[in-house]
Enzyme design. Structure first.
Site, PDB file in Angstrom:
ATOM      1  N   LYS A   1       0.851  -1.199   0.000  1.00 29.70           N
ATOM      2  CA  LYS A   1       0.000   0.000   0.000  1.00 29.70           C
ATOM      3  C   LYS A   1       0.888   1.251   0.000  1.00 29.70           C
ATOM      4  O   LYS A   1       2.100   1.157   0.208  1.00 29.70           O
ATOM      5  CB  LYS A   1      -0.920  -0.024   1.230  1.00 29.70           C
ATOM      6  CG  LYS A   1      -0.188  -0.078   2.567  1.00 29.70           C
ATOM      7  CD  LYS A   1      -1.128  -0.465   3.710  1.00 29.70           C
ATOM      8  CE  LYS A   1      -0.377  -0.521   5.033  1.00 29.70           C
ATOM      9  NZ  LYS A   1      -1.225  -1.084   6.111  1.00 29.70           N
TER      10      LYS A   1
ATOM     11  N   TYR B   1      13.892  30.558   8.395  1.00 27.36           N
ATOM     12  CA  TYR B   1      12.650  31.250   8.764  1.00 27.36           C
ATOM     13  C   TYR B   1      12.580  31.456  10.275  1.00 27.36           C
ATOM     14  O   TYR B   1      12.896  30.559  11.057  1.00 27.36           O
ATOM     15  CB  TYR B   1      11.432  30.423   8.333  1.00 27.36           C
ATOM     16  CG  TYR B   1      11.152  30.498   6.853  1.00 27.36           C
ATOM     17  CD1 TYR B   1      10.818  31.700   6.235  1.00 27.36           C
ATOM     18  CD2 TYR B   1      11.220  29.354   6.071  1.00 27.36           C
ATOM     19  CE1 TYR B   1      10.560  31.757   4.873  1.00 27.36           C
ATOM     20  CE2 TYR B   1      10.952  29.404   4.713  1.00 27.36           C
ATOM     21  CZ  TYR B   1      10.622  30.612   4.120  1.00 27.36           C
ATOM     22  OH  TYR B   1      10.365  30.666   2.776  1.00 27.36           O
TER      23      TYR B   1
HETATM   24  C1  PLP Z   1      -0.404  -2.007   6.798  1.00 24.70           C
HETATM   25  C2  PLP Z   1      -0.949  -3.332   7.168  1.00 24.70           C
HETATM   26  C3  PLP Z   1      -0.121  -4.457   7.246  1.00 24.70           C
HETATM   27  C4  PLP Z   1       1.384  -4.349   7.137  1.00 24.70           C
HETATM   28  O1  PLP Z   1       1.877  -3.863   8.364  1.00 24.70           O
HETATM   29  P1  PLP Z   1       3.437  -3.645   8.636  1.00 24.70           P
HETATM   30  O2  PLP Z   1       3.492  -3.270  10.071  1.00 24.70           O
HETATM   31  O3  PLP Z   1       3.864  -2.553   7.722  1.00 24.70           O
HETATM   32  O4  PLP Z   1       4.113  -4.924   8.341  1.00 24.70           O
HETATM   33  C5  PLP Z   1      -0.690  -5.691   7.479  1.00 24.70           C
HETATM   34  N1  PLP Z   1      -2.028  -5.807   7.647  1.00 24.70           N
HETATM   35  C6  PLP Z   1      -2.857  -4.750   7.605  1.00 24.70           C
HETATM   36  C7  PLP Z   1      -4.308  -4.952   7.824  1.00 24.70           C
HETATM   37  C8  PLP Z   1      -2.348  -3.482   7.381  1.00 24.70           C
HETATM   38  O5  PLP Z   1      -3.175  -2.427   7.365  1.00 24.70           O
END
Ligand code: PLP
Length: 363
Positions: free
Chosen positions: A44, A259
């Site tokens: 993702k 800044y």
């Molecule tokens: C993002 C996610 C993962 C992966 O998690 P990591 O901690 O990055 O390994 C697995 N399962 C679900 C449902 C997630 O949302």
């Protein structure tokens, strides 16, 4: 990959190098640690900022067959990169989206009874999906009692459910008692739905006892994050971020920097201005907190991070000069450390990596 043809002085900003060899090695390492469970990959957020179009195929070449993304739109990108793979979409089934899922052969992870009913009515057993059961996050998923009551429910076949999954609250804190409660609740769900495969573990969950089930879902660790915080990182670094020094300048005692003049020189100092800022995904929260490496020397970030520029104290870094590189992530400065310095987690650093970088894929 317009960027790969350009290099050096033409590109005056950040350069992101993604080591696809290390990514593949990390997947194999996690597949070993999963001890017999299938190892999937969560890609993702554009494969945690690394680029799904390159990371996905590299993972598939390493042996990965099952992928997870968050949104339908990410599922479409994943499908384009991975024509053969099983692809699950974690964030559920938005109303009216079922035909789009089916057309791209994407499997929704159904997270409520409404979603289950919708998909079953649409699919009528023709398209697969997974079922998400909540064991503590209270975010997505059927409650445990809702799941237990599904034994023998015709919607399971109608919706083509082939996988039941849940998600850990605190897997990276191995001693948290919530882990054992979730493992026990998930076991009850699986007993009630014995024909379905099960998936519970994210990256850190792979390192907990009793969480393997049939399929594990690592994300962060694939991309070099430490799944076992507090102990040595078993993963290889995947992401390297460098930026060019635009200019080096001298300041005297009492001069302020950036800044709002948040940093004032306590004496004569050499400063380097780097060609990247928060618009590139380098968090503004690193203002006055993080550091970069110039010729291997840690150089503090001074004052406020600007949109396109940051200022380093390079007084102790003789390698600092116009056109030289500074390393923001890499050479032992890992994403977990950058996250800590910014008061966040390495996940946010990776997924924040902007689209402004030139990306190079090595390995
Ligand atoms: C993002 C996610 C993962 C992966 O998690 P990591 O901690 O990055 O390994 C697995 N399962 C679900 C449902 C997630 O949302």
């Amino acid at each position: 990959m317009a960027g790969s043809q350009r290099s050096g002085s033409e590109v005056h900003g950040g350069r992101l190098t993604v080591d696809l060899c290390a990514l593949a090695a990390n997947w194999r390492r996690l597949a070993d640690a999963a001890r017999g469970a299938e190892c999937g990959a969560v890609i993702k957020a554009d494969a945690y900022g690394t680029g799904i179009g390159r990371a996905g195929p590299a993972l598939r070449a390493a042996g990965c067959r099952t992928f997870f993304v968050a949104h339908l739109s990410e599922g479409l990108s994943a499908r384009a990169a991975l024509p053969q793979a099983r692809i699950y979409v974690l964030n559920g089934l938005p109303p009216g989206s079922a035909p789009a899922f089916a057309e791209a052969d994407l499997r929704p992870v159904l997270g409520s009874l409404d979603e289950l009913s919708d998909w079953a009515a649409f699919s009528q057993g023709r398209h697969a999906a997974a079922l998400h059961v909540d064991t503590g996050m209270n975010r997505l998923g059927l409650s445990v009692p809702e799941a237990l009551a599904l034994t023998g429910d015709s919607r399971l076949d109608g919706a083509g459910i082939d996988l039941v999954m849940s998600h850990f609250v605190s897997a990276e804190q191995a001693a948290d008692p919530v882990n054992a409660r979730q493992i026990a609740d998930f076991a009850r769900v699986r007993e009630a739905l014995p024909t379905l495969k099960g998936s519970l573990a994210n990256s850190s969950g792979i390192f907990l006892d009793g969480a393997g089930h049939d399929l594990v879902r690592p994300g962060y660790a694939l991309f070099g994050g430490n799944p076992t915080p507090g102990t040595e990182n078993p993963m290889r670094p995947v992401v390297r971020l460098e930026a060019t020094i635009v200019q080096v300048r001298q300041v005297e005692k009492g001069m302020s920097v950036g800044y709002n003049g948040r940093w004032t020189a306590p004496g004569p100092r050499r400063l380097a201005t780097l060609s990247l800022g928060y618009a590139d995904g380098l968090p503004r929260a690193l203002s006055g907190r993080g550091h970069a490496l110039v010729g291997g020397v840690p150089c503090p970030i001074l004052g406020l991070v600007s949109m396109d520029l940051i200022i380093l104290d390079v007084t102790d870094a003789p390698a600092a000069r116009r056109g030289a590189s500074a390393v923001l992530i890499g050479d032992g400065l890992d994403v977990d450390a950058v996250g800590r310095a910014a008061g966040t987690i390495g996940y946010e650093i990776l997924t924040g990596l902007g689209s402004r970088y030139v990306r190079d894929y090595g390995g």
